[in-house]
Design an enzyme around this catalytic site. Structure first.
Site, mmCIF file in Angstrom:
data_model
loop_
_atom_site.group_PDB
_atom_site.id
_atom_site.type_symbol
_atom_site.label_atom_id
_atom_site.label_comp_id
_atom_site.label_asym_id
_atom_site.label_seq_id
_atom_site.Cartn_x
_atom_site.Cartn_y
_atom_site.Cartn_z
ATOM 1 C CG HIS A 37 -1.911 1.092 1.230
ATOM 2 N ND1 HIS A 37 -3.022 1.081 0.424
ATOM 3 C CD2 HIS A 37 -1.979 2.253 1.928
ATOM 4 C CE1 HIS A 37 -3.734 2.169 0.639
ATOM 5 N NE2 HIS A 37 -3.125 2.903 1.551
ATOM 6 C CG ASP B 275 -1.207 6.217 2.175
ATOM 7 O OD1 ASP B 275 -2.228 5.648 1.764
ATOM 8 O OD2 ASP B 275 -0.849 6.173 3.362
ATOM 9 C CG ASP C 97 -5.840 3.396 4.435
ATOM 10 O OD1 ASP C 97 -6.337 3.172 5.550
ATOM 11 O OD2 ASP C 97 -4.926 4.215 4.261
ATOM 12 C CG HIS D 40 -7.108 6.675 0.811
ATOM 13 N ND1 HIS D 40 -6.692 5.719 -0.082
ATOM 14 C CD2 HIS D 40 -6.263 6.579 1.859
ATOM 15 C CE1 HIS D 40 -5.657 5.075 0.404
ATOM 16 N NE2 HIS D 40 -5.376 5.582 1.590
#
Length: 1145
Positions: A292, A294, A404, A620
């Protein structure tokens, strides 16, 4: 009769010993001393390396530091002048980049060893390249659990004795550079890092494997209950290994590894990846590596570009050594960055996708916020994402993936299915701070009835470390084992990237080895795909029939402050979404109506570029306002570029459609020689608008088109109207059904705004009355007041993310003061007020117009609140609220392509948790016969507590952005009373119009203006009023040249009220449509539609909708003849003011 056994017993007759009884907890505690810690000089850690060498004789270093915060790529860096460097050097400050040329000399006698490594620890993130620019792997410095500082030197280089690499180090950690060590603290902009290691080492491979053996045994001990045989066996085996540790030489280590085989099985390691072929045929836990990243959070976008290359090159490196390793990866934006900046690595990714080791998931442009993007933006997330994956890898994603995001709209199931996917993975609801979500694997059903097969991993993380405890949790924490007993283990370091480490893959092999012969742990499998995991669930559950169902949104009971944090980003998102909608609509019409001589072409590339920027900012941690300040500097710049490009595109299209017209700026000078005002309505609703026109200077030429001026004489007000399928509005005088407005004030803290529809009273600085004049109904409870209110806002930890329920206990009502009238009617009455609080000033202009919110019969007028705020608070929350004399157990909030209703009470803990919720353009509290709505043009946070309706306006968190929301803001909201319950109201239409300002144009005197539009839209709807036309654009696969051979128009419609509807989509007669189809969101054909001519020579398509259904229609236009061959002839000017209208000006 007694008799004796024939065998001779070896059991001793006497016993003077103490026996083998142990004190179990002390033995278990002992295990923590075998690796690292206080005894690292004498325990297993002391023998992990056989040799270590440093200095220029072995590792020669040269460095070049890029200037400022620049991020040069490999080719540019290699053209610079490097200088000598050494281990121990310091470099910085934060976010700077440093390039190293590393020349390694390997002692000849090291050829005898299994492995030789470079250990490079800059204390921060780095990436190793070949000397010709191929990224090989990432480096994560420091001593955290994500540490990876080793680079394996190829065997041929060891044999040769020399090796060269290039390393780029970046002065940030995996989670940025928080100034005080707290992860979410604002960044320390002056952090320096030390090159702690630049060593040539020989790892003791058997010792490392023994360490992994021991750690796995210890995890078994810590995970399983003490009364299981496997837990006791693992403990006695680990204890025996510690007892056997003597010299730590190779023979001793092999002896200890042999002891470990008592649990793992004899010869288990020699089987390698084939260990997964033994044991249970079906594993309950399926391992999937994931990283993951971001796209921005505690670091800016440009750092993510580096993180992507580091992480993915690392995973490709692991695939070469672990054949079972499968890596799932989402976010098309990150792939595009990789393609642009690291082409050699991108080619390797393509190869691994083709070989089935690198898996594409998600189907979206980024892992976006799941609450605030508009419905059309969510469509574009999938459209742009899936088309990118298909264009670069020859395949689309089959599983949507948002692990997430801070809650998920109930519009998603329909959009996921229509984007070619039926599976969905998430897990963020495991963060709920009130209720435990009841399912792990279930059918998620959206507002329209569509479903997706959803798995919310019971491991409760997307960054698992592949431990025994996590594998076991996949079963022990599973919420519905009765209907499905499998779990997805999504492992690998994440958020800041990194992905899987060798120790994780090694641990999973050991776990599988144990479960091949023991049943106390669930078996884990490797080597399959996410889709295979879901396929098995679909099959085992009889296509989902035996699974539980969850209907509606996946509301996250956490991070509720993200609907409001960073108000300017919310505003940028909303405004750019609508601006792009208008650009596509107007540009499409320009291509349909342009003269044959025009070279105008649909600006697809610029539109795509703008959409990609908006979609990127919907990540997000960006749109929710939970990133560092540097991210918002980037995001604001992107929004500025989108606005600039979109306004340019609109002018180009208006140059075709409204040749000779000029834009009219409501806050700027009017062009000289102007004679007429025009307005373009880009919605599909008929409407009336009051526009404000500057009348100083050249604006005097427009006075005849205005009804009245403002009090100070600087502005005038005009009434504009479009009806039916009209697109062009012209000023008109007040007519019979207008309701002249008036204002009364005592000059300080009391005023009344009134027309024949509604009335608002503010007394002593508070709203004391909201009154329906026609019905004679007071809408506020007796003795109560409304207005601005401020709350203490001190969340328990996650500052920018959270607002806690206890903030509602700290309300301070604010009072409007300094009231002055700035417009007296009859078209518009406005008063300007001011609120001072702390260090902040809040100027609010409250207006009432002589028109209704929409042209629906019995519609009421809006009270509009235009705010200019100079905000300098910390940990305060500004809202606007009205207590209403309305009773209902639910309030209604707009969501993507529909609405969601949420409780106004706290009957259950599920109800109580929804004390702050997300809405889009409206929030409504209604009962039978009447209701009141708040309309929002840029805010997303709402609440309804009992009968008190609130809209959230500004927050003031200090982490991770110390200056969040500080400074000037401009935003608006409106209060809309309405007759009838919500489902009988015009609230959705009014909110749509409130968010869609007219495009105002000026026609200079003497301009010859061509009339291609005949003032009417070429597409409009007849029939059910609950069906909205949202999007008009060109087809994705068109030929966009000026004389393109493929011309299609794509229209997106949706049902907005939750019921069935039937409409006829009517098409203007001069558009030669040869075929019409319904398509999915990706514009693949689904079914052909019948084209039916009507009596007016229009073409009509009949369309049926279920509640909240989204439908995409593609029209194929003939290109063999000009679309304007049936166009009206040119006349001197198509702008005419009727004599009758002029008499009313």
């Amino acid at each position: 009769m007694a008799h004796a056994h024939n065998h001779t017993s070896q059991y001793p007759e006497l016993n003077y010993g103490t026996g083998a009884k142990w004190i179990k907890n002390l033995t278990q505690n002992r295990l923590s001393t075998f690796v690292g810690g206080h005894f690292q000089d004498v325990n297993l850690s002391s023998v992990l390396f056989t040799h270590r060498a440093d200095g220029p004789d072995f590792v020669d270093l040269q460095v070049w530091s890029a200037p400022g915060l620049t991020k040069p790529l490999f080719k540019e860096a290699m053209q610079q002048t490097f200088k000598p460097a050494k281990k121990g050097d310091s470099f910085g400050p934060s976010w700077t980049n440093h390039w190293w040329k590393v020349n390694i000399t390997i002692p000849t006698y090291w050829q005898q060893y299994e492995r030789v490594q470079l250990e490079f620890d800059p204390g921060c993130e780095a990436m190793i390249f070949t000397t010709d620019g191929l990224p090989l792997q990432g480096i994560t410095g420091g001593y955290g659990g994500d540490r990876r500082v080793e680079h394996i030197i190829p065997a041929e280089a060891v044999k040769r004795g020399t090796y060269q690499v290039v390393i780029e180090s970046s002065c940030n950690g995996m989670f940025g550079v928080p100034w005080n060590g707290d992860t979410i603290a604002p960044p320390d902009m002056n952090r320096y890092f030390e090159l702690a290691s630049a060593d040539l080492v020989v790892p003791n491979q058997d010792a490392w494997h023994l360490m992994w053996d021991f750690n796995a045994l210890r995890e078994i001990v810590d995970t399983l209950p003490g009364n299981t045989s496997l837990q006791n066996k693992a403990l006695t085996t680990a204890n025996a290994i510690m007892n056997a540790f003597k010299s730590g030489d190779q023979e001793n280590i092999k002896q200890m590894r042999g002891i470990a085989e008592e649990v793992f099985g004899k010869g288990w390691q020699d089987k390698g990846a084939d260990i997964y072929k033994e044991g249970p045929e079906k594993a309950q836990v399926v391992g999937m590596s994931y990283c993951h990243i971001d796209t921005a959070w505690l670091w800016p976008y440009h750092v993510t570009q580096q993180k992507t290359a580091r992480s993915w090159s690392t995973q490709i490196d692991l695939m070469e050594r672990y054949p079972e390793h499968r890596f799932a990866c989402s976010q098309a934006q990150q792939f595009k960055w990789l393609e642009q900046q690291y082409p050699p690595l991108f080619k390797r990714v393509q190869e691994k996708v083709a070989s089935g080791q690198f898996h594409l998931i998600g189907g979206s442009w980024v892992e976006n916020d799941g609450n605030m993007p508009s419905g059309e933006a969510l469509v574009r997330q999938f459209l742009y994402g899936q088309r990118y994956f298909e264009s670069r890898f020859g395949k689309r994603c089959e599983t949507a993936w948002l692990p997430d995001s801070f809650g998920l709209t109930a519009a998603y199931p329909q959009l996921i299915r229509d984007a070619g996917m039926k599976y969905f993975f998430t897990q963020k609801l495991s963060w709920n701070n009130r209720n435990v979500f009841p399912h792990s694997t279930f059918n998620w059903v959206g507002i329209d009835g569509s479903q997706v097969l959803c798995h919310m991993t019971p491991v409760d993380t997307y960054t698992a470390q592949a431990t025994v405890g996590e594998v076991n949790k996949g079963v022990t924490n599973h919420k519905n084992l009765e209907s499905n007993d499998t779990a997805l283990l999504v492992f690998g370091n994440g958020d800041g990237g990194g992905g899987a480490l060798p120790k994780m893959l090694e641990n999973l092999r050991r776990i599988r080895a144990v479960t091949n012969t023991h049943r106390e742990l669930p078996a884990v499998s490797m080597g399959s795909t996410v889709e295979q995991f879901f396929d098995d669930i679909e099959k085992d559950s009889k296509e989902g029939k035996t699974l539980p169902v969850w209907r509606g949104e996946l509301y996250l009971e956490f991070h509720r402050g993200t609907y409001t944090s960073h108000g300017s980003i919310k505003k940028g998102n909303r405004k750019c979404e609508i601006l792009l909608r208008d650009v596509e609509r107007i540009s499409t019409l320009a291509t349909l109506f342009k003269p044959e001589s025009s070279s105008y072409a649909y600006p697809k590339a610029t539109i795509d570029n703008s959409w990609e920027k908006v979609l990127l900012n919907q990540f997000h941690d960006v749109l929710p306002g939970s990133a560092i300040g540097m991210v918002y500097e980037d995001a604001e710049k992107l929004y500025s570029e989108v606005r600039k490009d979109c306004h340019t595109l609109l002018e180009e299209a208006f140059g075709v459609l409204l040749s000779g017209s000029l834009p009219m700026l409501t806050d700027g000078p009017i062009p000289s020689q102007s004679t007429n005002i025009l307005a373009v309505n880009t919605t599909s609703f008929p409407r009336q608008d009051i526009i404000k026109v500057p009348v100083s200077g050249s604006g005097q030429n427009l006075l005849s088109q205005l009804v009245h001026k403002s009090v100070d004489g600087k502005y005038g007000y005009a009434l504009m109207q479009t009806q039916g399928d009209e697109m062009i509005a012209q000023p008109m005088g007040m007519f019979a059904h207008c309701m002249p407005v008036s204002v009364y004030t005592n000059g300080s803290d009391h005023f009344v705004l009134r027309n024949a529809s509604v009335q608002l009273t503010i007394s002593k600085g508070r709203i004391s009355s909201l009154y329906d004049v026609k019905l004679g109904r007071e809408l506020l409870p007796k003795g109560s007041t409304g207005g601005l209110v401020i709350f203490e806002d001190r969340p328990n930890y996650w500052d920018a993310w959270d607002v806690e329920i206890h903030h509602l206990e700290t309300a301070t009502p604010l009072e409007f003061s300094g009231v002055r009238v700035i417009a007296e009617g009859p078209l518009r009455a406005s008063v300007q007020t001011q609120v001072k609080y702390g260090k902040s000033t809040i100027d609010v202009t409250i207006s009432l117009d002589a028109i209704t919110a929409t042209l629906k019969d019995n519609s009421r007028s809006l009270f509009t609140f235009d705010a200019q705020v100079d905000w300098h608070e910390r940990h305060k929350f500004l809202k606007f609220e009205l207590p209403l004399d309305i009773n209902n157990t639910v309030a209604t909030y707009e969501s993507q392509f529909g609405f969601v209703q949420r409780p106004t009470h706290k009957n259950t803990s599920l109800d109580a948790a929804k004390f702050e919720v997300c809405g889009h353009k409206y929030a409504d509290l209604s009962e039978y016969g009447y209701g009141v709505a708040f309309l929002s043009e840029s805010k997303y946070g709402f609440a309804c507590e009992g009968n008190v309706l609130r809209i959230s306006l500004l927050r003031a968190a200090t982490a991770p952005d110390a200056e969040q929301d500080q400074g000037k803001h401009e935003f608006s909201w409106a209060v809309m009373p309405h007759v009838g319950s919500f489902l009988e109201s015009d609230v959705p239409m009014a909110a749509y119009i409130f968010n869609s300002p007219l495009h105002l144009r000026i026609v200079p005197k003497g301009a010859g203006v061509y009339q291609p539009l005949a003032s009417r839209a070429p597409f409009w709807l007849d029939g059910s009023s609950n069906v909205f036309l949202e999007t008009i654009k060109r087809g994705e696969d068109d030929d966009f040249g000026p004389n393109g051979t493929t011309k299609t128009v794509v229209l997106r419609l949706y049902e907005a009220f939750g019921g069935h509807g039937r409409v006829e989509l009517r098409i203007a007669p001069h558009l030669h449509v040869i075929n019409a189809y319904t398509t999915n969101l990706l514009e693949d054909r689904k079914s052909e539609l019948a084209l039916v001519p009507d009596a007016q020579s229009h073409t009509a398509l009949k369309l049926d909708f279920r509640g909240f259904e989204v439908k995409t229609v593609k029209l194929v236009l003939a290109t063999g003849r000009s679309a304007d061959s049936t166009r009206p002839a040119k006349r001197d000017s198509w702008v005419t003011i009727d004599e009758e209208r002029e008499t009313h000006m």
